[in-house]
Design an enzyme around this catalytic site. Structure first.
Site, short mmCIF file in Angstrom:
data_model
loop_
_atom_site.label_atom_id
_atom_site.label_comp_id
_atom_site.label_asym_id
_atom_site.label_seq_id
_atom_site.Cartn_x
_atom_site.Cartn_y
_atom_site.Cartn_z
N GLY A 145 -5.71 -1.93 8.60
CA GLY A 145 -5.08 -1.73 9.92
C GLY A 145 -3.58 -1.92 9.82
O GLY A 145 -3.05 -2.92 10.31
N GLU A 179 -3.23 0.13 -3.34
CA GLU A 179 -3.67 1.37 -2.70
C GLU A 179 -3.20 2.59 -3.48
O GLU A 179 -3.95 3.53 -3.71
CB GLU A 179 -3.11 1.43 -1.27
CG GLU A 179 -3.58 2.65 -0.51
CD GLU A 179 -3.41 2.51 1.00
OE1 GLU A 179 -2.84 1.51 1.45
OE2 GLU A 179 -3.84 3.43 1.70
#
Ligand SMILES: Cc1cc2nc3c(=O)[nH]c(=O)nc-3n(C[C@H](O)[C@H](O)[C@H](O)COP(=O)(O)OP(=O)(O)OC[C@H]3O[C@@H](n4cnc5c(N)ncnc54)[C@H](O)[C@@H]3O)c2cc1C
Length: 392
Positions: A124, A240
């Site tokens: 998020g 990531e």
């Protein structure tokens, strides 16, 4: 590193295939395609049950004795069968981030539970007004005694529809420069005040807008120092971009395209592959795919040594995603009108995989850092060039 090593997973391929045949239901890939949810919880439970999720982690955090190479071979089998494990990929990034930045208590609370398949974590970070500039997040977290109260909205919280937690980037201090007033929390999706709405994307994936209204979490949900969130984010973003793909042997488009072109015939009776321009384009795709694979090995190798593949991860993601867009564009050119047939259309070549791949590739240069942002990182950190924007 030996860039010419043979397939180091070869010894595991046969057992991984047998595991996949026994455990992967053929309808799961179709289900993911139809629902846009890139995470199948039944598969996840089986990966957890057999210690595959826990491979490579230390025993004190719930690691299993499954060989990480076997686990990798299983994820390759999933990729072969068009099965995404995006929820596990984001969870894994957060676990590595916690391993680098969390307290011992947090490592013992979250890592073993996730390896047992009991918690799944979505990212998020992005908001309606901040994506590339994640540090401009407006979602607030305000301390109230031993708890924190979170208010705000996140965009593109992928796989949140099946996740037990969201890793939420919040502003905890509005009175300091933006990078210095951020904090990250692991927020359970069962918390009162949390809600979500689906967002349908061009590539078919359904991601989410998530809402936080007076969501209360304990102090132990704060990962890293209060206001020290940017240091946590830096680790998370590196994971990531650097080691995001669970599959080291990405499916090769060149092979798929070549097998189609070998069979498909032009009106004059020749095969599509007889055209030297087609052969050349497929050859270029094969070269790019090999470079992408080697860049992936480079970053995975660095991560496996305990390193953090920063700028190298940006290079990998930039190259791989931009190449993928070129490849699918080439594929549609080669296929001609047939290439526009979607997976649902009768007679679509390769079951519509080329058309779907073209749409899915569009978003890959957006999530996890856009190409422009990655070029900026490489320019600054690898080439030592100045920032392209004052104070950014
Ligand atoms: C399918 C999908 C899944 C996603 N999943 C997640 C998720 O799970 N969790 C999550 O938090 N986010 C997720 N995202 C959000 C993604 O990280 C953001 O979309 C991305 O960071 C870009 O932010 P933005 O959309 O706000 O675009 P913007 O940041 O507004 O950028 C718009 C354009 O401006 C360019 N630009 C912006 N700043 C600069 C600069 N400084 N220099 C040069 N060019 C610049 C960008 O490259 C882009 O082309 C997802 C997005 C998609 C599409």
């Amino acid at each position: 590193m030996d860039f010419w090593e043979a397939d180091e997973l070869a010894a595991h391929r046969a057992t991984a295939r047998a595991w996949a045949e026994a455990n992967i239901e053929p309808h799961w890939a179709e289900e993911q395609h139809r629902t846009g949810c890139h995470q199948t919880m039944e598969l996840h439970a089986r990966l957890a049950r057999d210690g595959i999720l826990a491979a490579g982690w230390p025993a004190e955090y719930g690691g299993s004795d499954v060989d990480p190479a076997f686990a990798q071979a299983i994820f390759d089998e999933c990729a072969e069968r068009d099965l995404h494990v995006d929820g596990w990929t984001t969870t894994s990034m957060v676990l590595h981030t916690i391993a680098h930045t969390g307290t011992e208590a947090q490592k013992h609370e979250y890592i073993p539970a996730a390896l047992r398949g009991e918690i799944l974590i979505a990212l998020g970070y992005s908001e309606p007004d901040s994506g590339s500039d994640a540090a401009a997040a407006k979602t607030t977290a305000v301390r109230d005694g031993d708890t924190w109260v979170i208010n705000g909205q996140k965009m593109f919280t992928s796989t949140a529809q099946v996740c037990s937690h969201i890793f939420v980037l919040t502003r905890t201090n509005p009175d300091v420069p933006k990078h210095k007033g951020l904090s990250l929390f692991l927020v359970p999706t069962s918390a009162p005040g949390y809600d979500l709405q689906p967002i349908h994307t061009l590539g078919g994936q359904v991601t989410n807008a998530t809402f936080f209204t007076d969501v209360r979490v304990p102090g132990s949900a704060l990962i890293g120092e209060p206001d020290g969130g940017w240091n946590v984010m830096r680790v998370a973003l590196i994971y990531e971009r650097g080691v995001s793909s669970p599959s080291r042997i990405e499916k090769t488009l060149a092979e798929d395209l070549a097998s189609w072109a070998r069979e498909a015939r032009r009106p004059d009776g020749t095969t599509v592959l007889d055209d030297p321009l087609v052969a050349e384009r497929i050859g270029r795709i094969a070269v790019d795919e090999e470079v992408g694979r080697l860049l992936g090995r480079w970053t995975n190798w660095q991560a496996a040594k305990g390193g953090i593949p920063g700028v190298e991860g940006s290079m990998r993601k930039l190259f791989f995603t931009e190449a993928e867009q070129r490849h699918f564009s080439d594929a549609l050119d080669i296929l001609g009108a047939e290439g526009l047939l979607a997976p649902e259309a009768p007679g679509a070549p390769a079951g519509g995989a080329f058309e779907h791949g073209f749409r899915a590739a569009v978003v890959t240069t957006v999530y996890g850092g856009t190409s422009e942002i990655l070029r900026d990182i490489i320019a600054q950190r690898h080439l030592g060039l100045p920032r392209n924007r004052p104070g950014g």
